[in-house]
Design an enzyme around this catalytic site. Structure first.
Site, PDB file in Angstrom:
ATOM      1  N   ASP A 119      -3.009  16.788   5.652  1.00 40.60           N
ATOM      2  CA  ASP A 119      -1.591  16.642   5.323  1.00 40.60           C
ATOM      3  C   ASP A 119      -1.228  15.196   5.018  1.00 40.60           C
ATOM      4  OD1 ASP A 119      -1.185  19.340   5.733  1.00 40.60           O
ATOM      5  OD2 ASP A 119      -0.561  19.102   7.820  1.00 40.60           O
ATOM      6  N   LYS A 120      -0.184  15.019   4.232  1.00 40.32           N
ATOM      7  CA  LYS A 120       0.250  13.681   3.810  1.00 40.32           C
ATOM      8  C   LYS A 120       0.456  12.739   4.989  1.00 40.32           C
ATOM      9  CE  LYS A 120       3.964  11.256   1.355  1.00 40.32           C
ATOM     10  NZ  LYS A 120       5.235  11.375   0.606  1.00 40.32           N
TER      11      LYS A 120
END
Length: 301
Positions: A119-120
């Site tokens: 995830d970012k």
């Protein structure tokens, strides 16, 4: 801008032939570029692979803008990088200014690709394959759960003993909610995570956990810990109202307001270790970051 238009030589051939000859690529890759709406002739989008192109031909390409990245391990087949929090693994559209792909393609070319999702806002180790054979093999290994991943998470509250969560996960079905949010759901996909206590910080009333996902579901660690009432500090998705989530994701609030809402400036989740066997060699690759110290630093201004 990472996505730019570049001119291609043209001698009145079919669209797929222009791409194959200019870029030295096979027909299926040429068709993929046309399908992704990357090819233009005289400013007009080309959507048919057999269309004869006459005039100025342009292709939208991703131009690398590397900023530098830490390489933890590298050999001829793959590399492991330290992904910073806040960096996308892949470009997410034509307005994307920077992603980890800028570094990967700059270092090893377009044949290199990320082997798994991160995830970012999650920082830590991410594995990159350098060639097609390695890409196929690692994809199979991840699908068969032959790669063990370990994360570190800083969560709210004091945890007294190690625990395990076995709770199925599915994408939330409420269309008024945030589209990427997951939920615990009996009919969802099986998800199992083990948690081990590493440290407790009385000053901040938070616990550092070693997290071992035994399945690979989207947001698995985040939703499991939220379900257990030990939310990860800094989480911009779970435990917040829709308008608060959108304000964080759109960058419309400052650090102090985010700390007030979530407990930290960023998501306190870090991919800390990868363990696997590849070509009969065993690999145990650990993050070099002092993430415990970094987590504590982002709990306050």
């Amino acid at each position: 801008m990472p996505y730019i238009k570049t001119k291609l030589p043209n001698n009145g051939k079919k669209a797929f032939q222009v791409l194959m000859e200019s870029l030295k690529i096979p027909i299926n890759e040429a068709q993929r570029l046309i399908d992704k709406k990357r090819l233009f002739c005289n400013g007009n989008l080309v959507e048919e692979k057999n269309k004869i192109l006459n005039g100025i031909v342009e292709l939208i390409v991703y131009e690398n803008h590397p900023r530098g990245v830490e390489i933890v391990f590298e050999n001829e087949d793959f590399a492991v990088l330290e992904k910073p929090s806040g960096v996308l693994s892949h470009p997410n559209g034509r307005h994307c200014q920077y992603s980890l792909s800028d570094e990967i393609w700059h270092l090893w070319g377009k044949q290199a690709c990320i082997a798994h999702r991160l995830d970012k806002e999650t920082s830590g180790l991410i594995l990159v394959t350098k060639n097609k054979n390695a890409q196929i093999e690692f994809k199979t290994m991840f699908e068969k759960r032959q790669i063990q991943k370990e994360y570190l998470a800083l969560v709210s509250g004091k945890i007294e003993k190690n625990f395990k969560i076995d709770a199925c996960i599915d994408l939330i079905q409420n269309y008024d909610d945030v589209k990427t949010r997951m939920q615990i759901c009996e009919k969802g996909k099986k998800a199992l995570t083990e948690f081990e206590i590493l440290n407790f910080f009385p000053k901040y009333n938070c616990t550092l956990l070693l997290c071992k996902p035994l399945t690979g579901r989207q947001h698995q660690i985040r939703i499991h810990l939220y379900h257990a009432k030990y939310p990860i500090l800094g989480d911009p998705l779970y435990g917040l109202k829709k308008e608060e989530i959108e304000a964080i994701l759109d960058g419309k609030i400052n650090s102090s307001e985010r700390i007030r809402l979530t407990g930290a400036k960023r998501l306190c989740l870090h991919a800390n270790a990868l363990k696997f066997t590849f070509k009969n060699d065993q690999f145990i690759i650990n993050s070099k970051k002092n993430i415990e110290n970094e987590f504590i630093q982002i709990l306050h201004i």
